[in-house]
Design a protein around this motif. Structure first.
Motif, short mmCIF file in Angstrom:
data_model
loop_
_atom_site.label_atom_id
_atom_site.label_comp_id
_atom_site.label_asym_id
_atom_site.label_seq_id
_atom_site.Cartn_x
_atom_site.Cartn_y
_atom_site.Cartn_z
N MET A 69 -1.00 7.72 8.66
CA MET A 69 -0.61 6.48 9.33
C MET A 69 -1.74 5.84 10.15
O MET A 69 -1.53 4.82 10.77
CB MET A 69 0.62 6.73 10.21
N SER A 70 -2.93 6.43 10.13
CA SER A 70 -4.05 5.81 10.84
C SER A 70 -4.61 4.62 10.05
O SER A 70 -5.42 3.86 10.58
CB SER A 70 -5.14 6.83 11.13
N TYR A 71 -4.19 4.45 8.81
CA TYR A 71 -4.61 3.32 7.99
C TYR A 71 -3.53 2.25 8.00
O TYR A 71 -2.34 2.56 7.89
CB TYR A 71 -4.89 3.76 6.55
N ALA A 72 -3.94 1.00 8.08
CA ALA A 72 -2.98 -0.11 8.13
C ALA A 72 -2.10 -0.14 6.88
O ALA A 72 -0.90 -0.40 6.97
CB ALA A 72 -3.71 -1.44 8.30
N LEU A 77 2.92 0.93 2.90
CA LEU A 77 3.41 1.90 1.90
C LEU A 77 4.65 2.62 2.40
O LEU A 77 5.58 2.86 1.63
CB LEU A 77 2.31 2.91 1.55
N TYR A 78 4.70 2.94 3.68
CA TYR A 78 5.88 3.59 4.26
C TYR A 78 7.11 2.71 4.06
O TYR A 78 8.17 3.19 3.66
CB TYR A 78 5.64 3.88 5.74
N ARG A 79 6.97 1.42 4.34
CA ARG A 79 8.09 0.50 4.16
C ARG A 79 8.48 0.40 2.68
O ARG A 79 9.66 0.33 2.35
CB ARG A 79 7.75 -0.88 4.72
N LEU A 80 7.49 0.41 1.80
CA LEU A 80 7.77 0.35 0.37
C LEU A 80 8.49 1.61 -0.10
O LEU A 80 9.49 1.53 -0.84
CB LEU A 80 6.47 0.16 -0.41
N TYR A 81 8.03 2.78 0.35
CA TYR A 81 8.70 4.03 -0.01
C TYR A 81 10.13 4.06 0.55
O TYR A 81 11.05 4.54 -0.10
CB TYR A 81 7.92 5.24 0.50
#
Length: 133
Positions: A69-72, A77-81
């Motif tokens: 999660m240190s990358y924007a 991707l979290y929201r997409l998953y």
């Protein structure tokens, strides 16, 4: 073929993969399980449908939990998953082929995007190491 030897071969294959190759393999597994769930629906095989959905769910949860999660982009991707998991729950509840097809297409698009990114990164690494000019 010796089963133990086969297991060792599989483990060695996974151990020597790049992180990009492992990511593609996970997406392939999720897509394969969505396809299996879709086919199970056509055959009215609810047991296989549930098993396939559960496997796809586990893969997507693993992908989500392994994000750095240190990358924007990880937040996106979290929201997409999370959306994929929502679609899986819709598929499980409604058992509609169009939901399975839509989810499969989205997973395939993301898989292909990661595959292309891995190919570009690999070519860039080869160029920097002097292998490709």
């Amino acid at each position: 073929m010796n089963i133990n030897g086969y297991q060792q071969y599989k483990q060695q294959s996974v151990d020597t993969m790049t992180s990009g190759e492992r990511l593609i393999l996970l997406f392939d597994g999720a897509i394969r399980n969505i396809t299996s769930a879709s086919m199970a629906l056509e055959q009215d095989n609810i047991e296989l449908f549930e098993i396939s959905i559960e496997k796809a769910d586990k893969i997507i949860r693993y992908l989500s939990s392994s994000l750095d999660m240190s990358y924007a982009i990880s937040k996106d991707l979290y929201r997409l998953y999370d959306y994929f998991l929502y679609q899986l729950s819709r598929l499980r509840a409604g058992r509609r082929q169009e939901v399975a097809q839509e989810l499969k297409e989205m997973l395939l698009d993301l898989r292909n995007t990661f595959k292309e990114a891995d190919r570009l990164a690999s070519n860039q690494n080869k160029a920097h190491s002097g292998v490709v000019k």
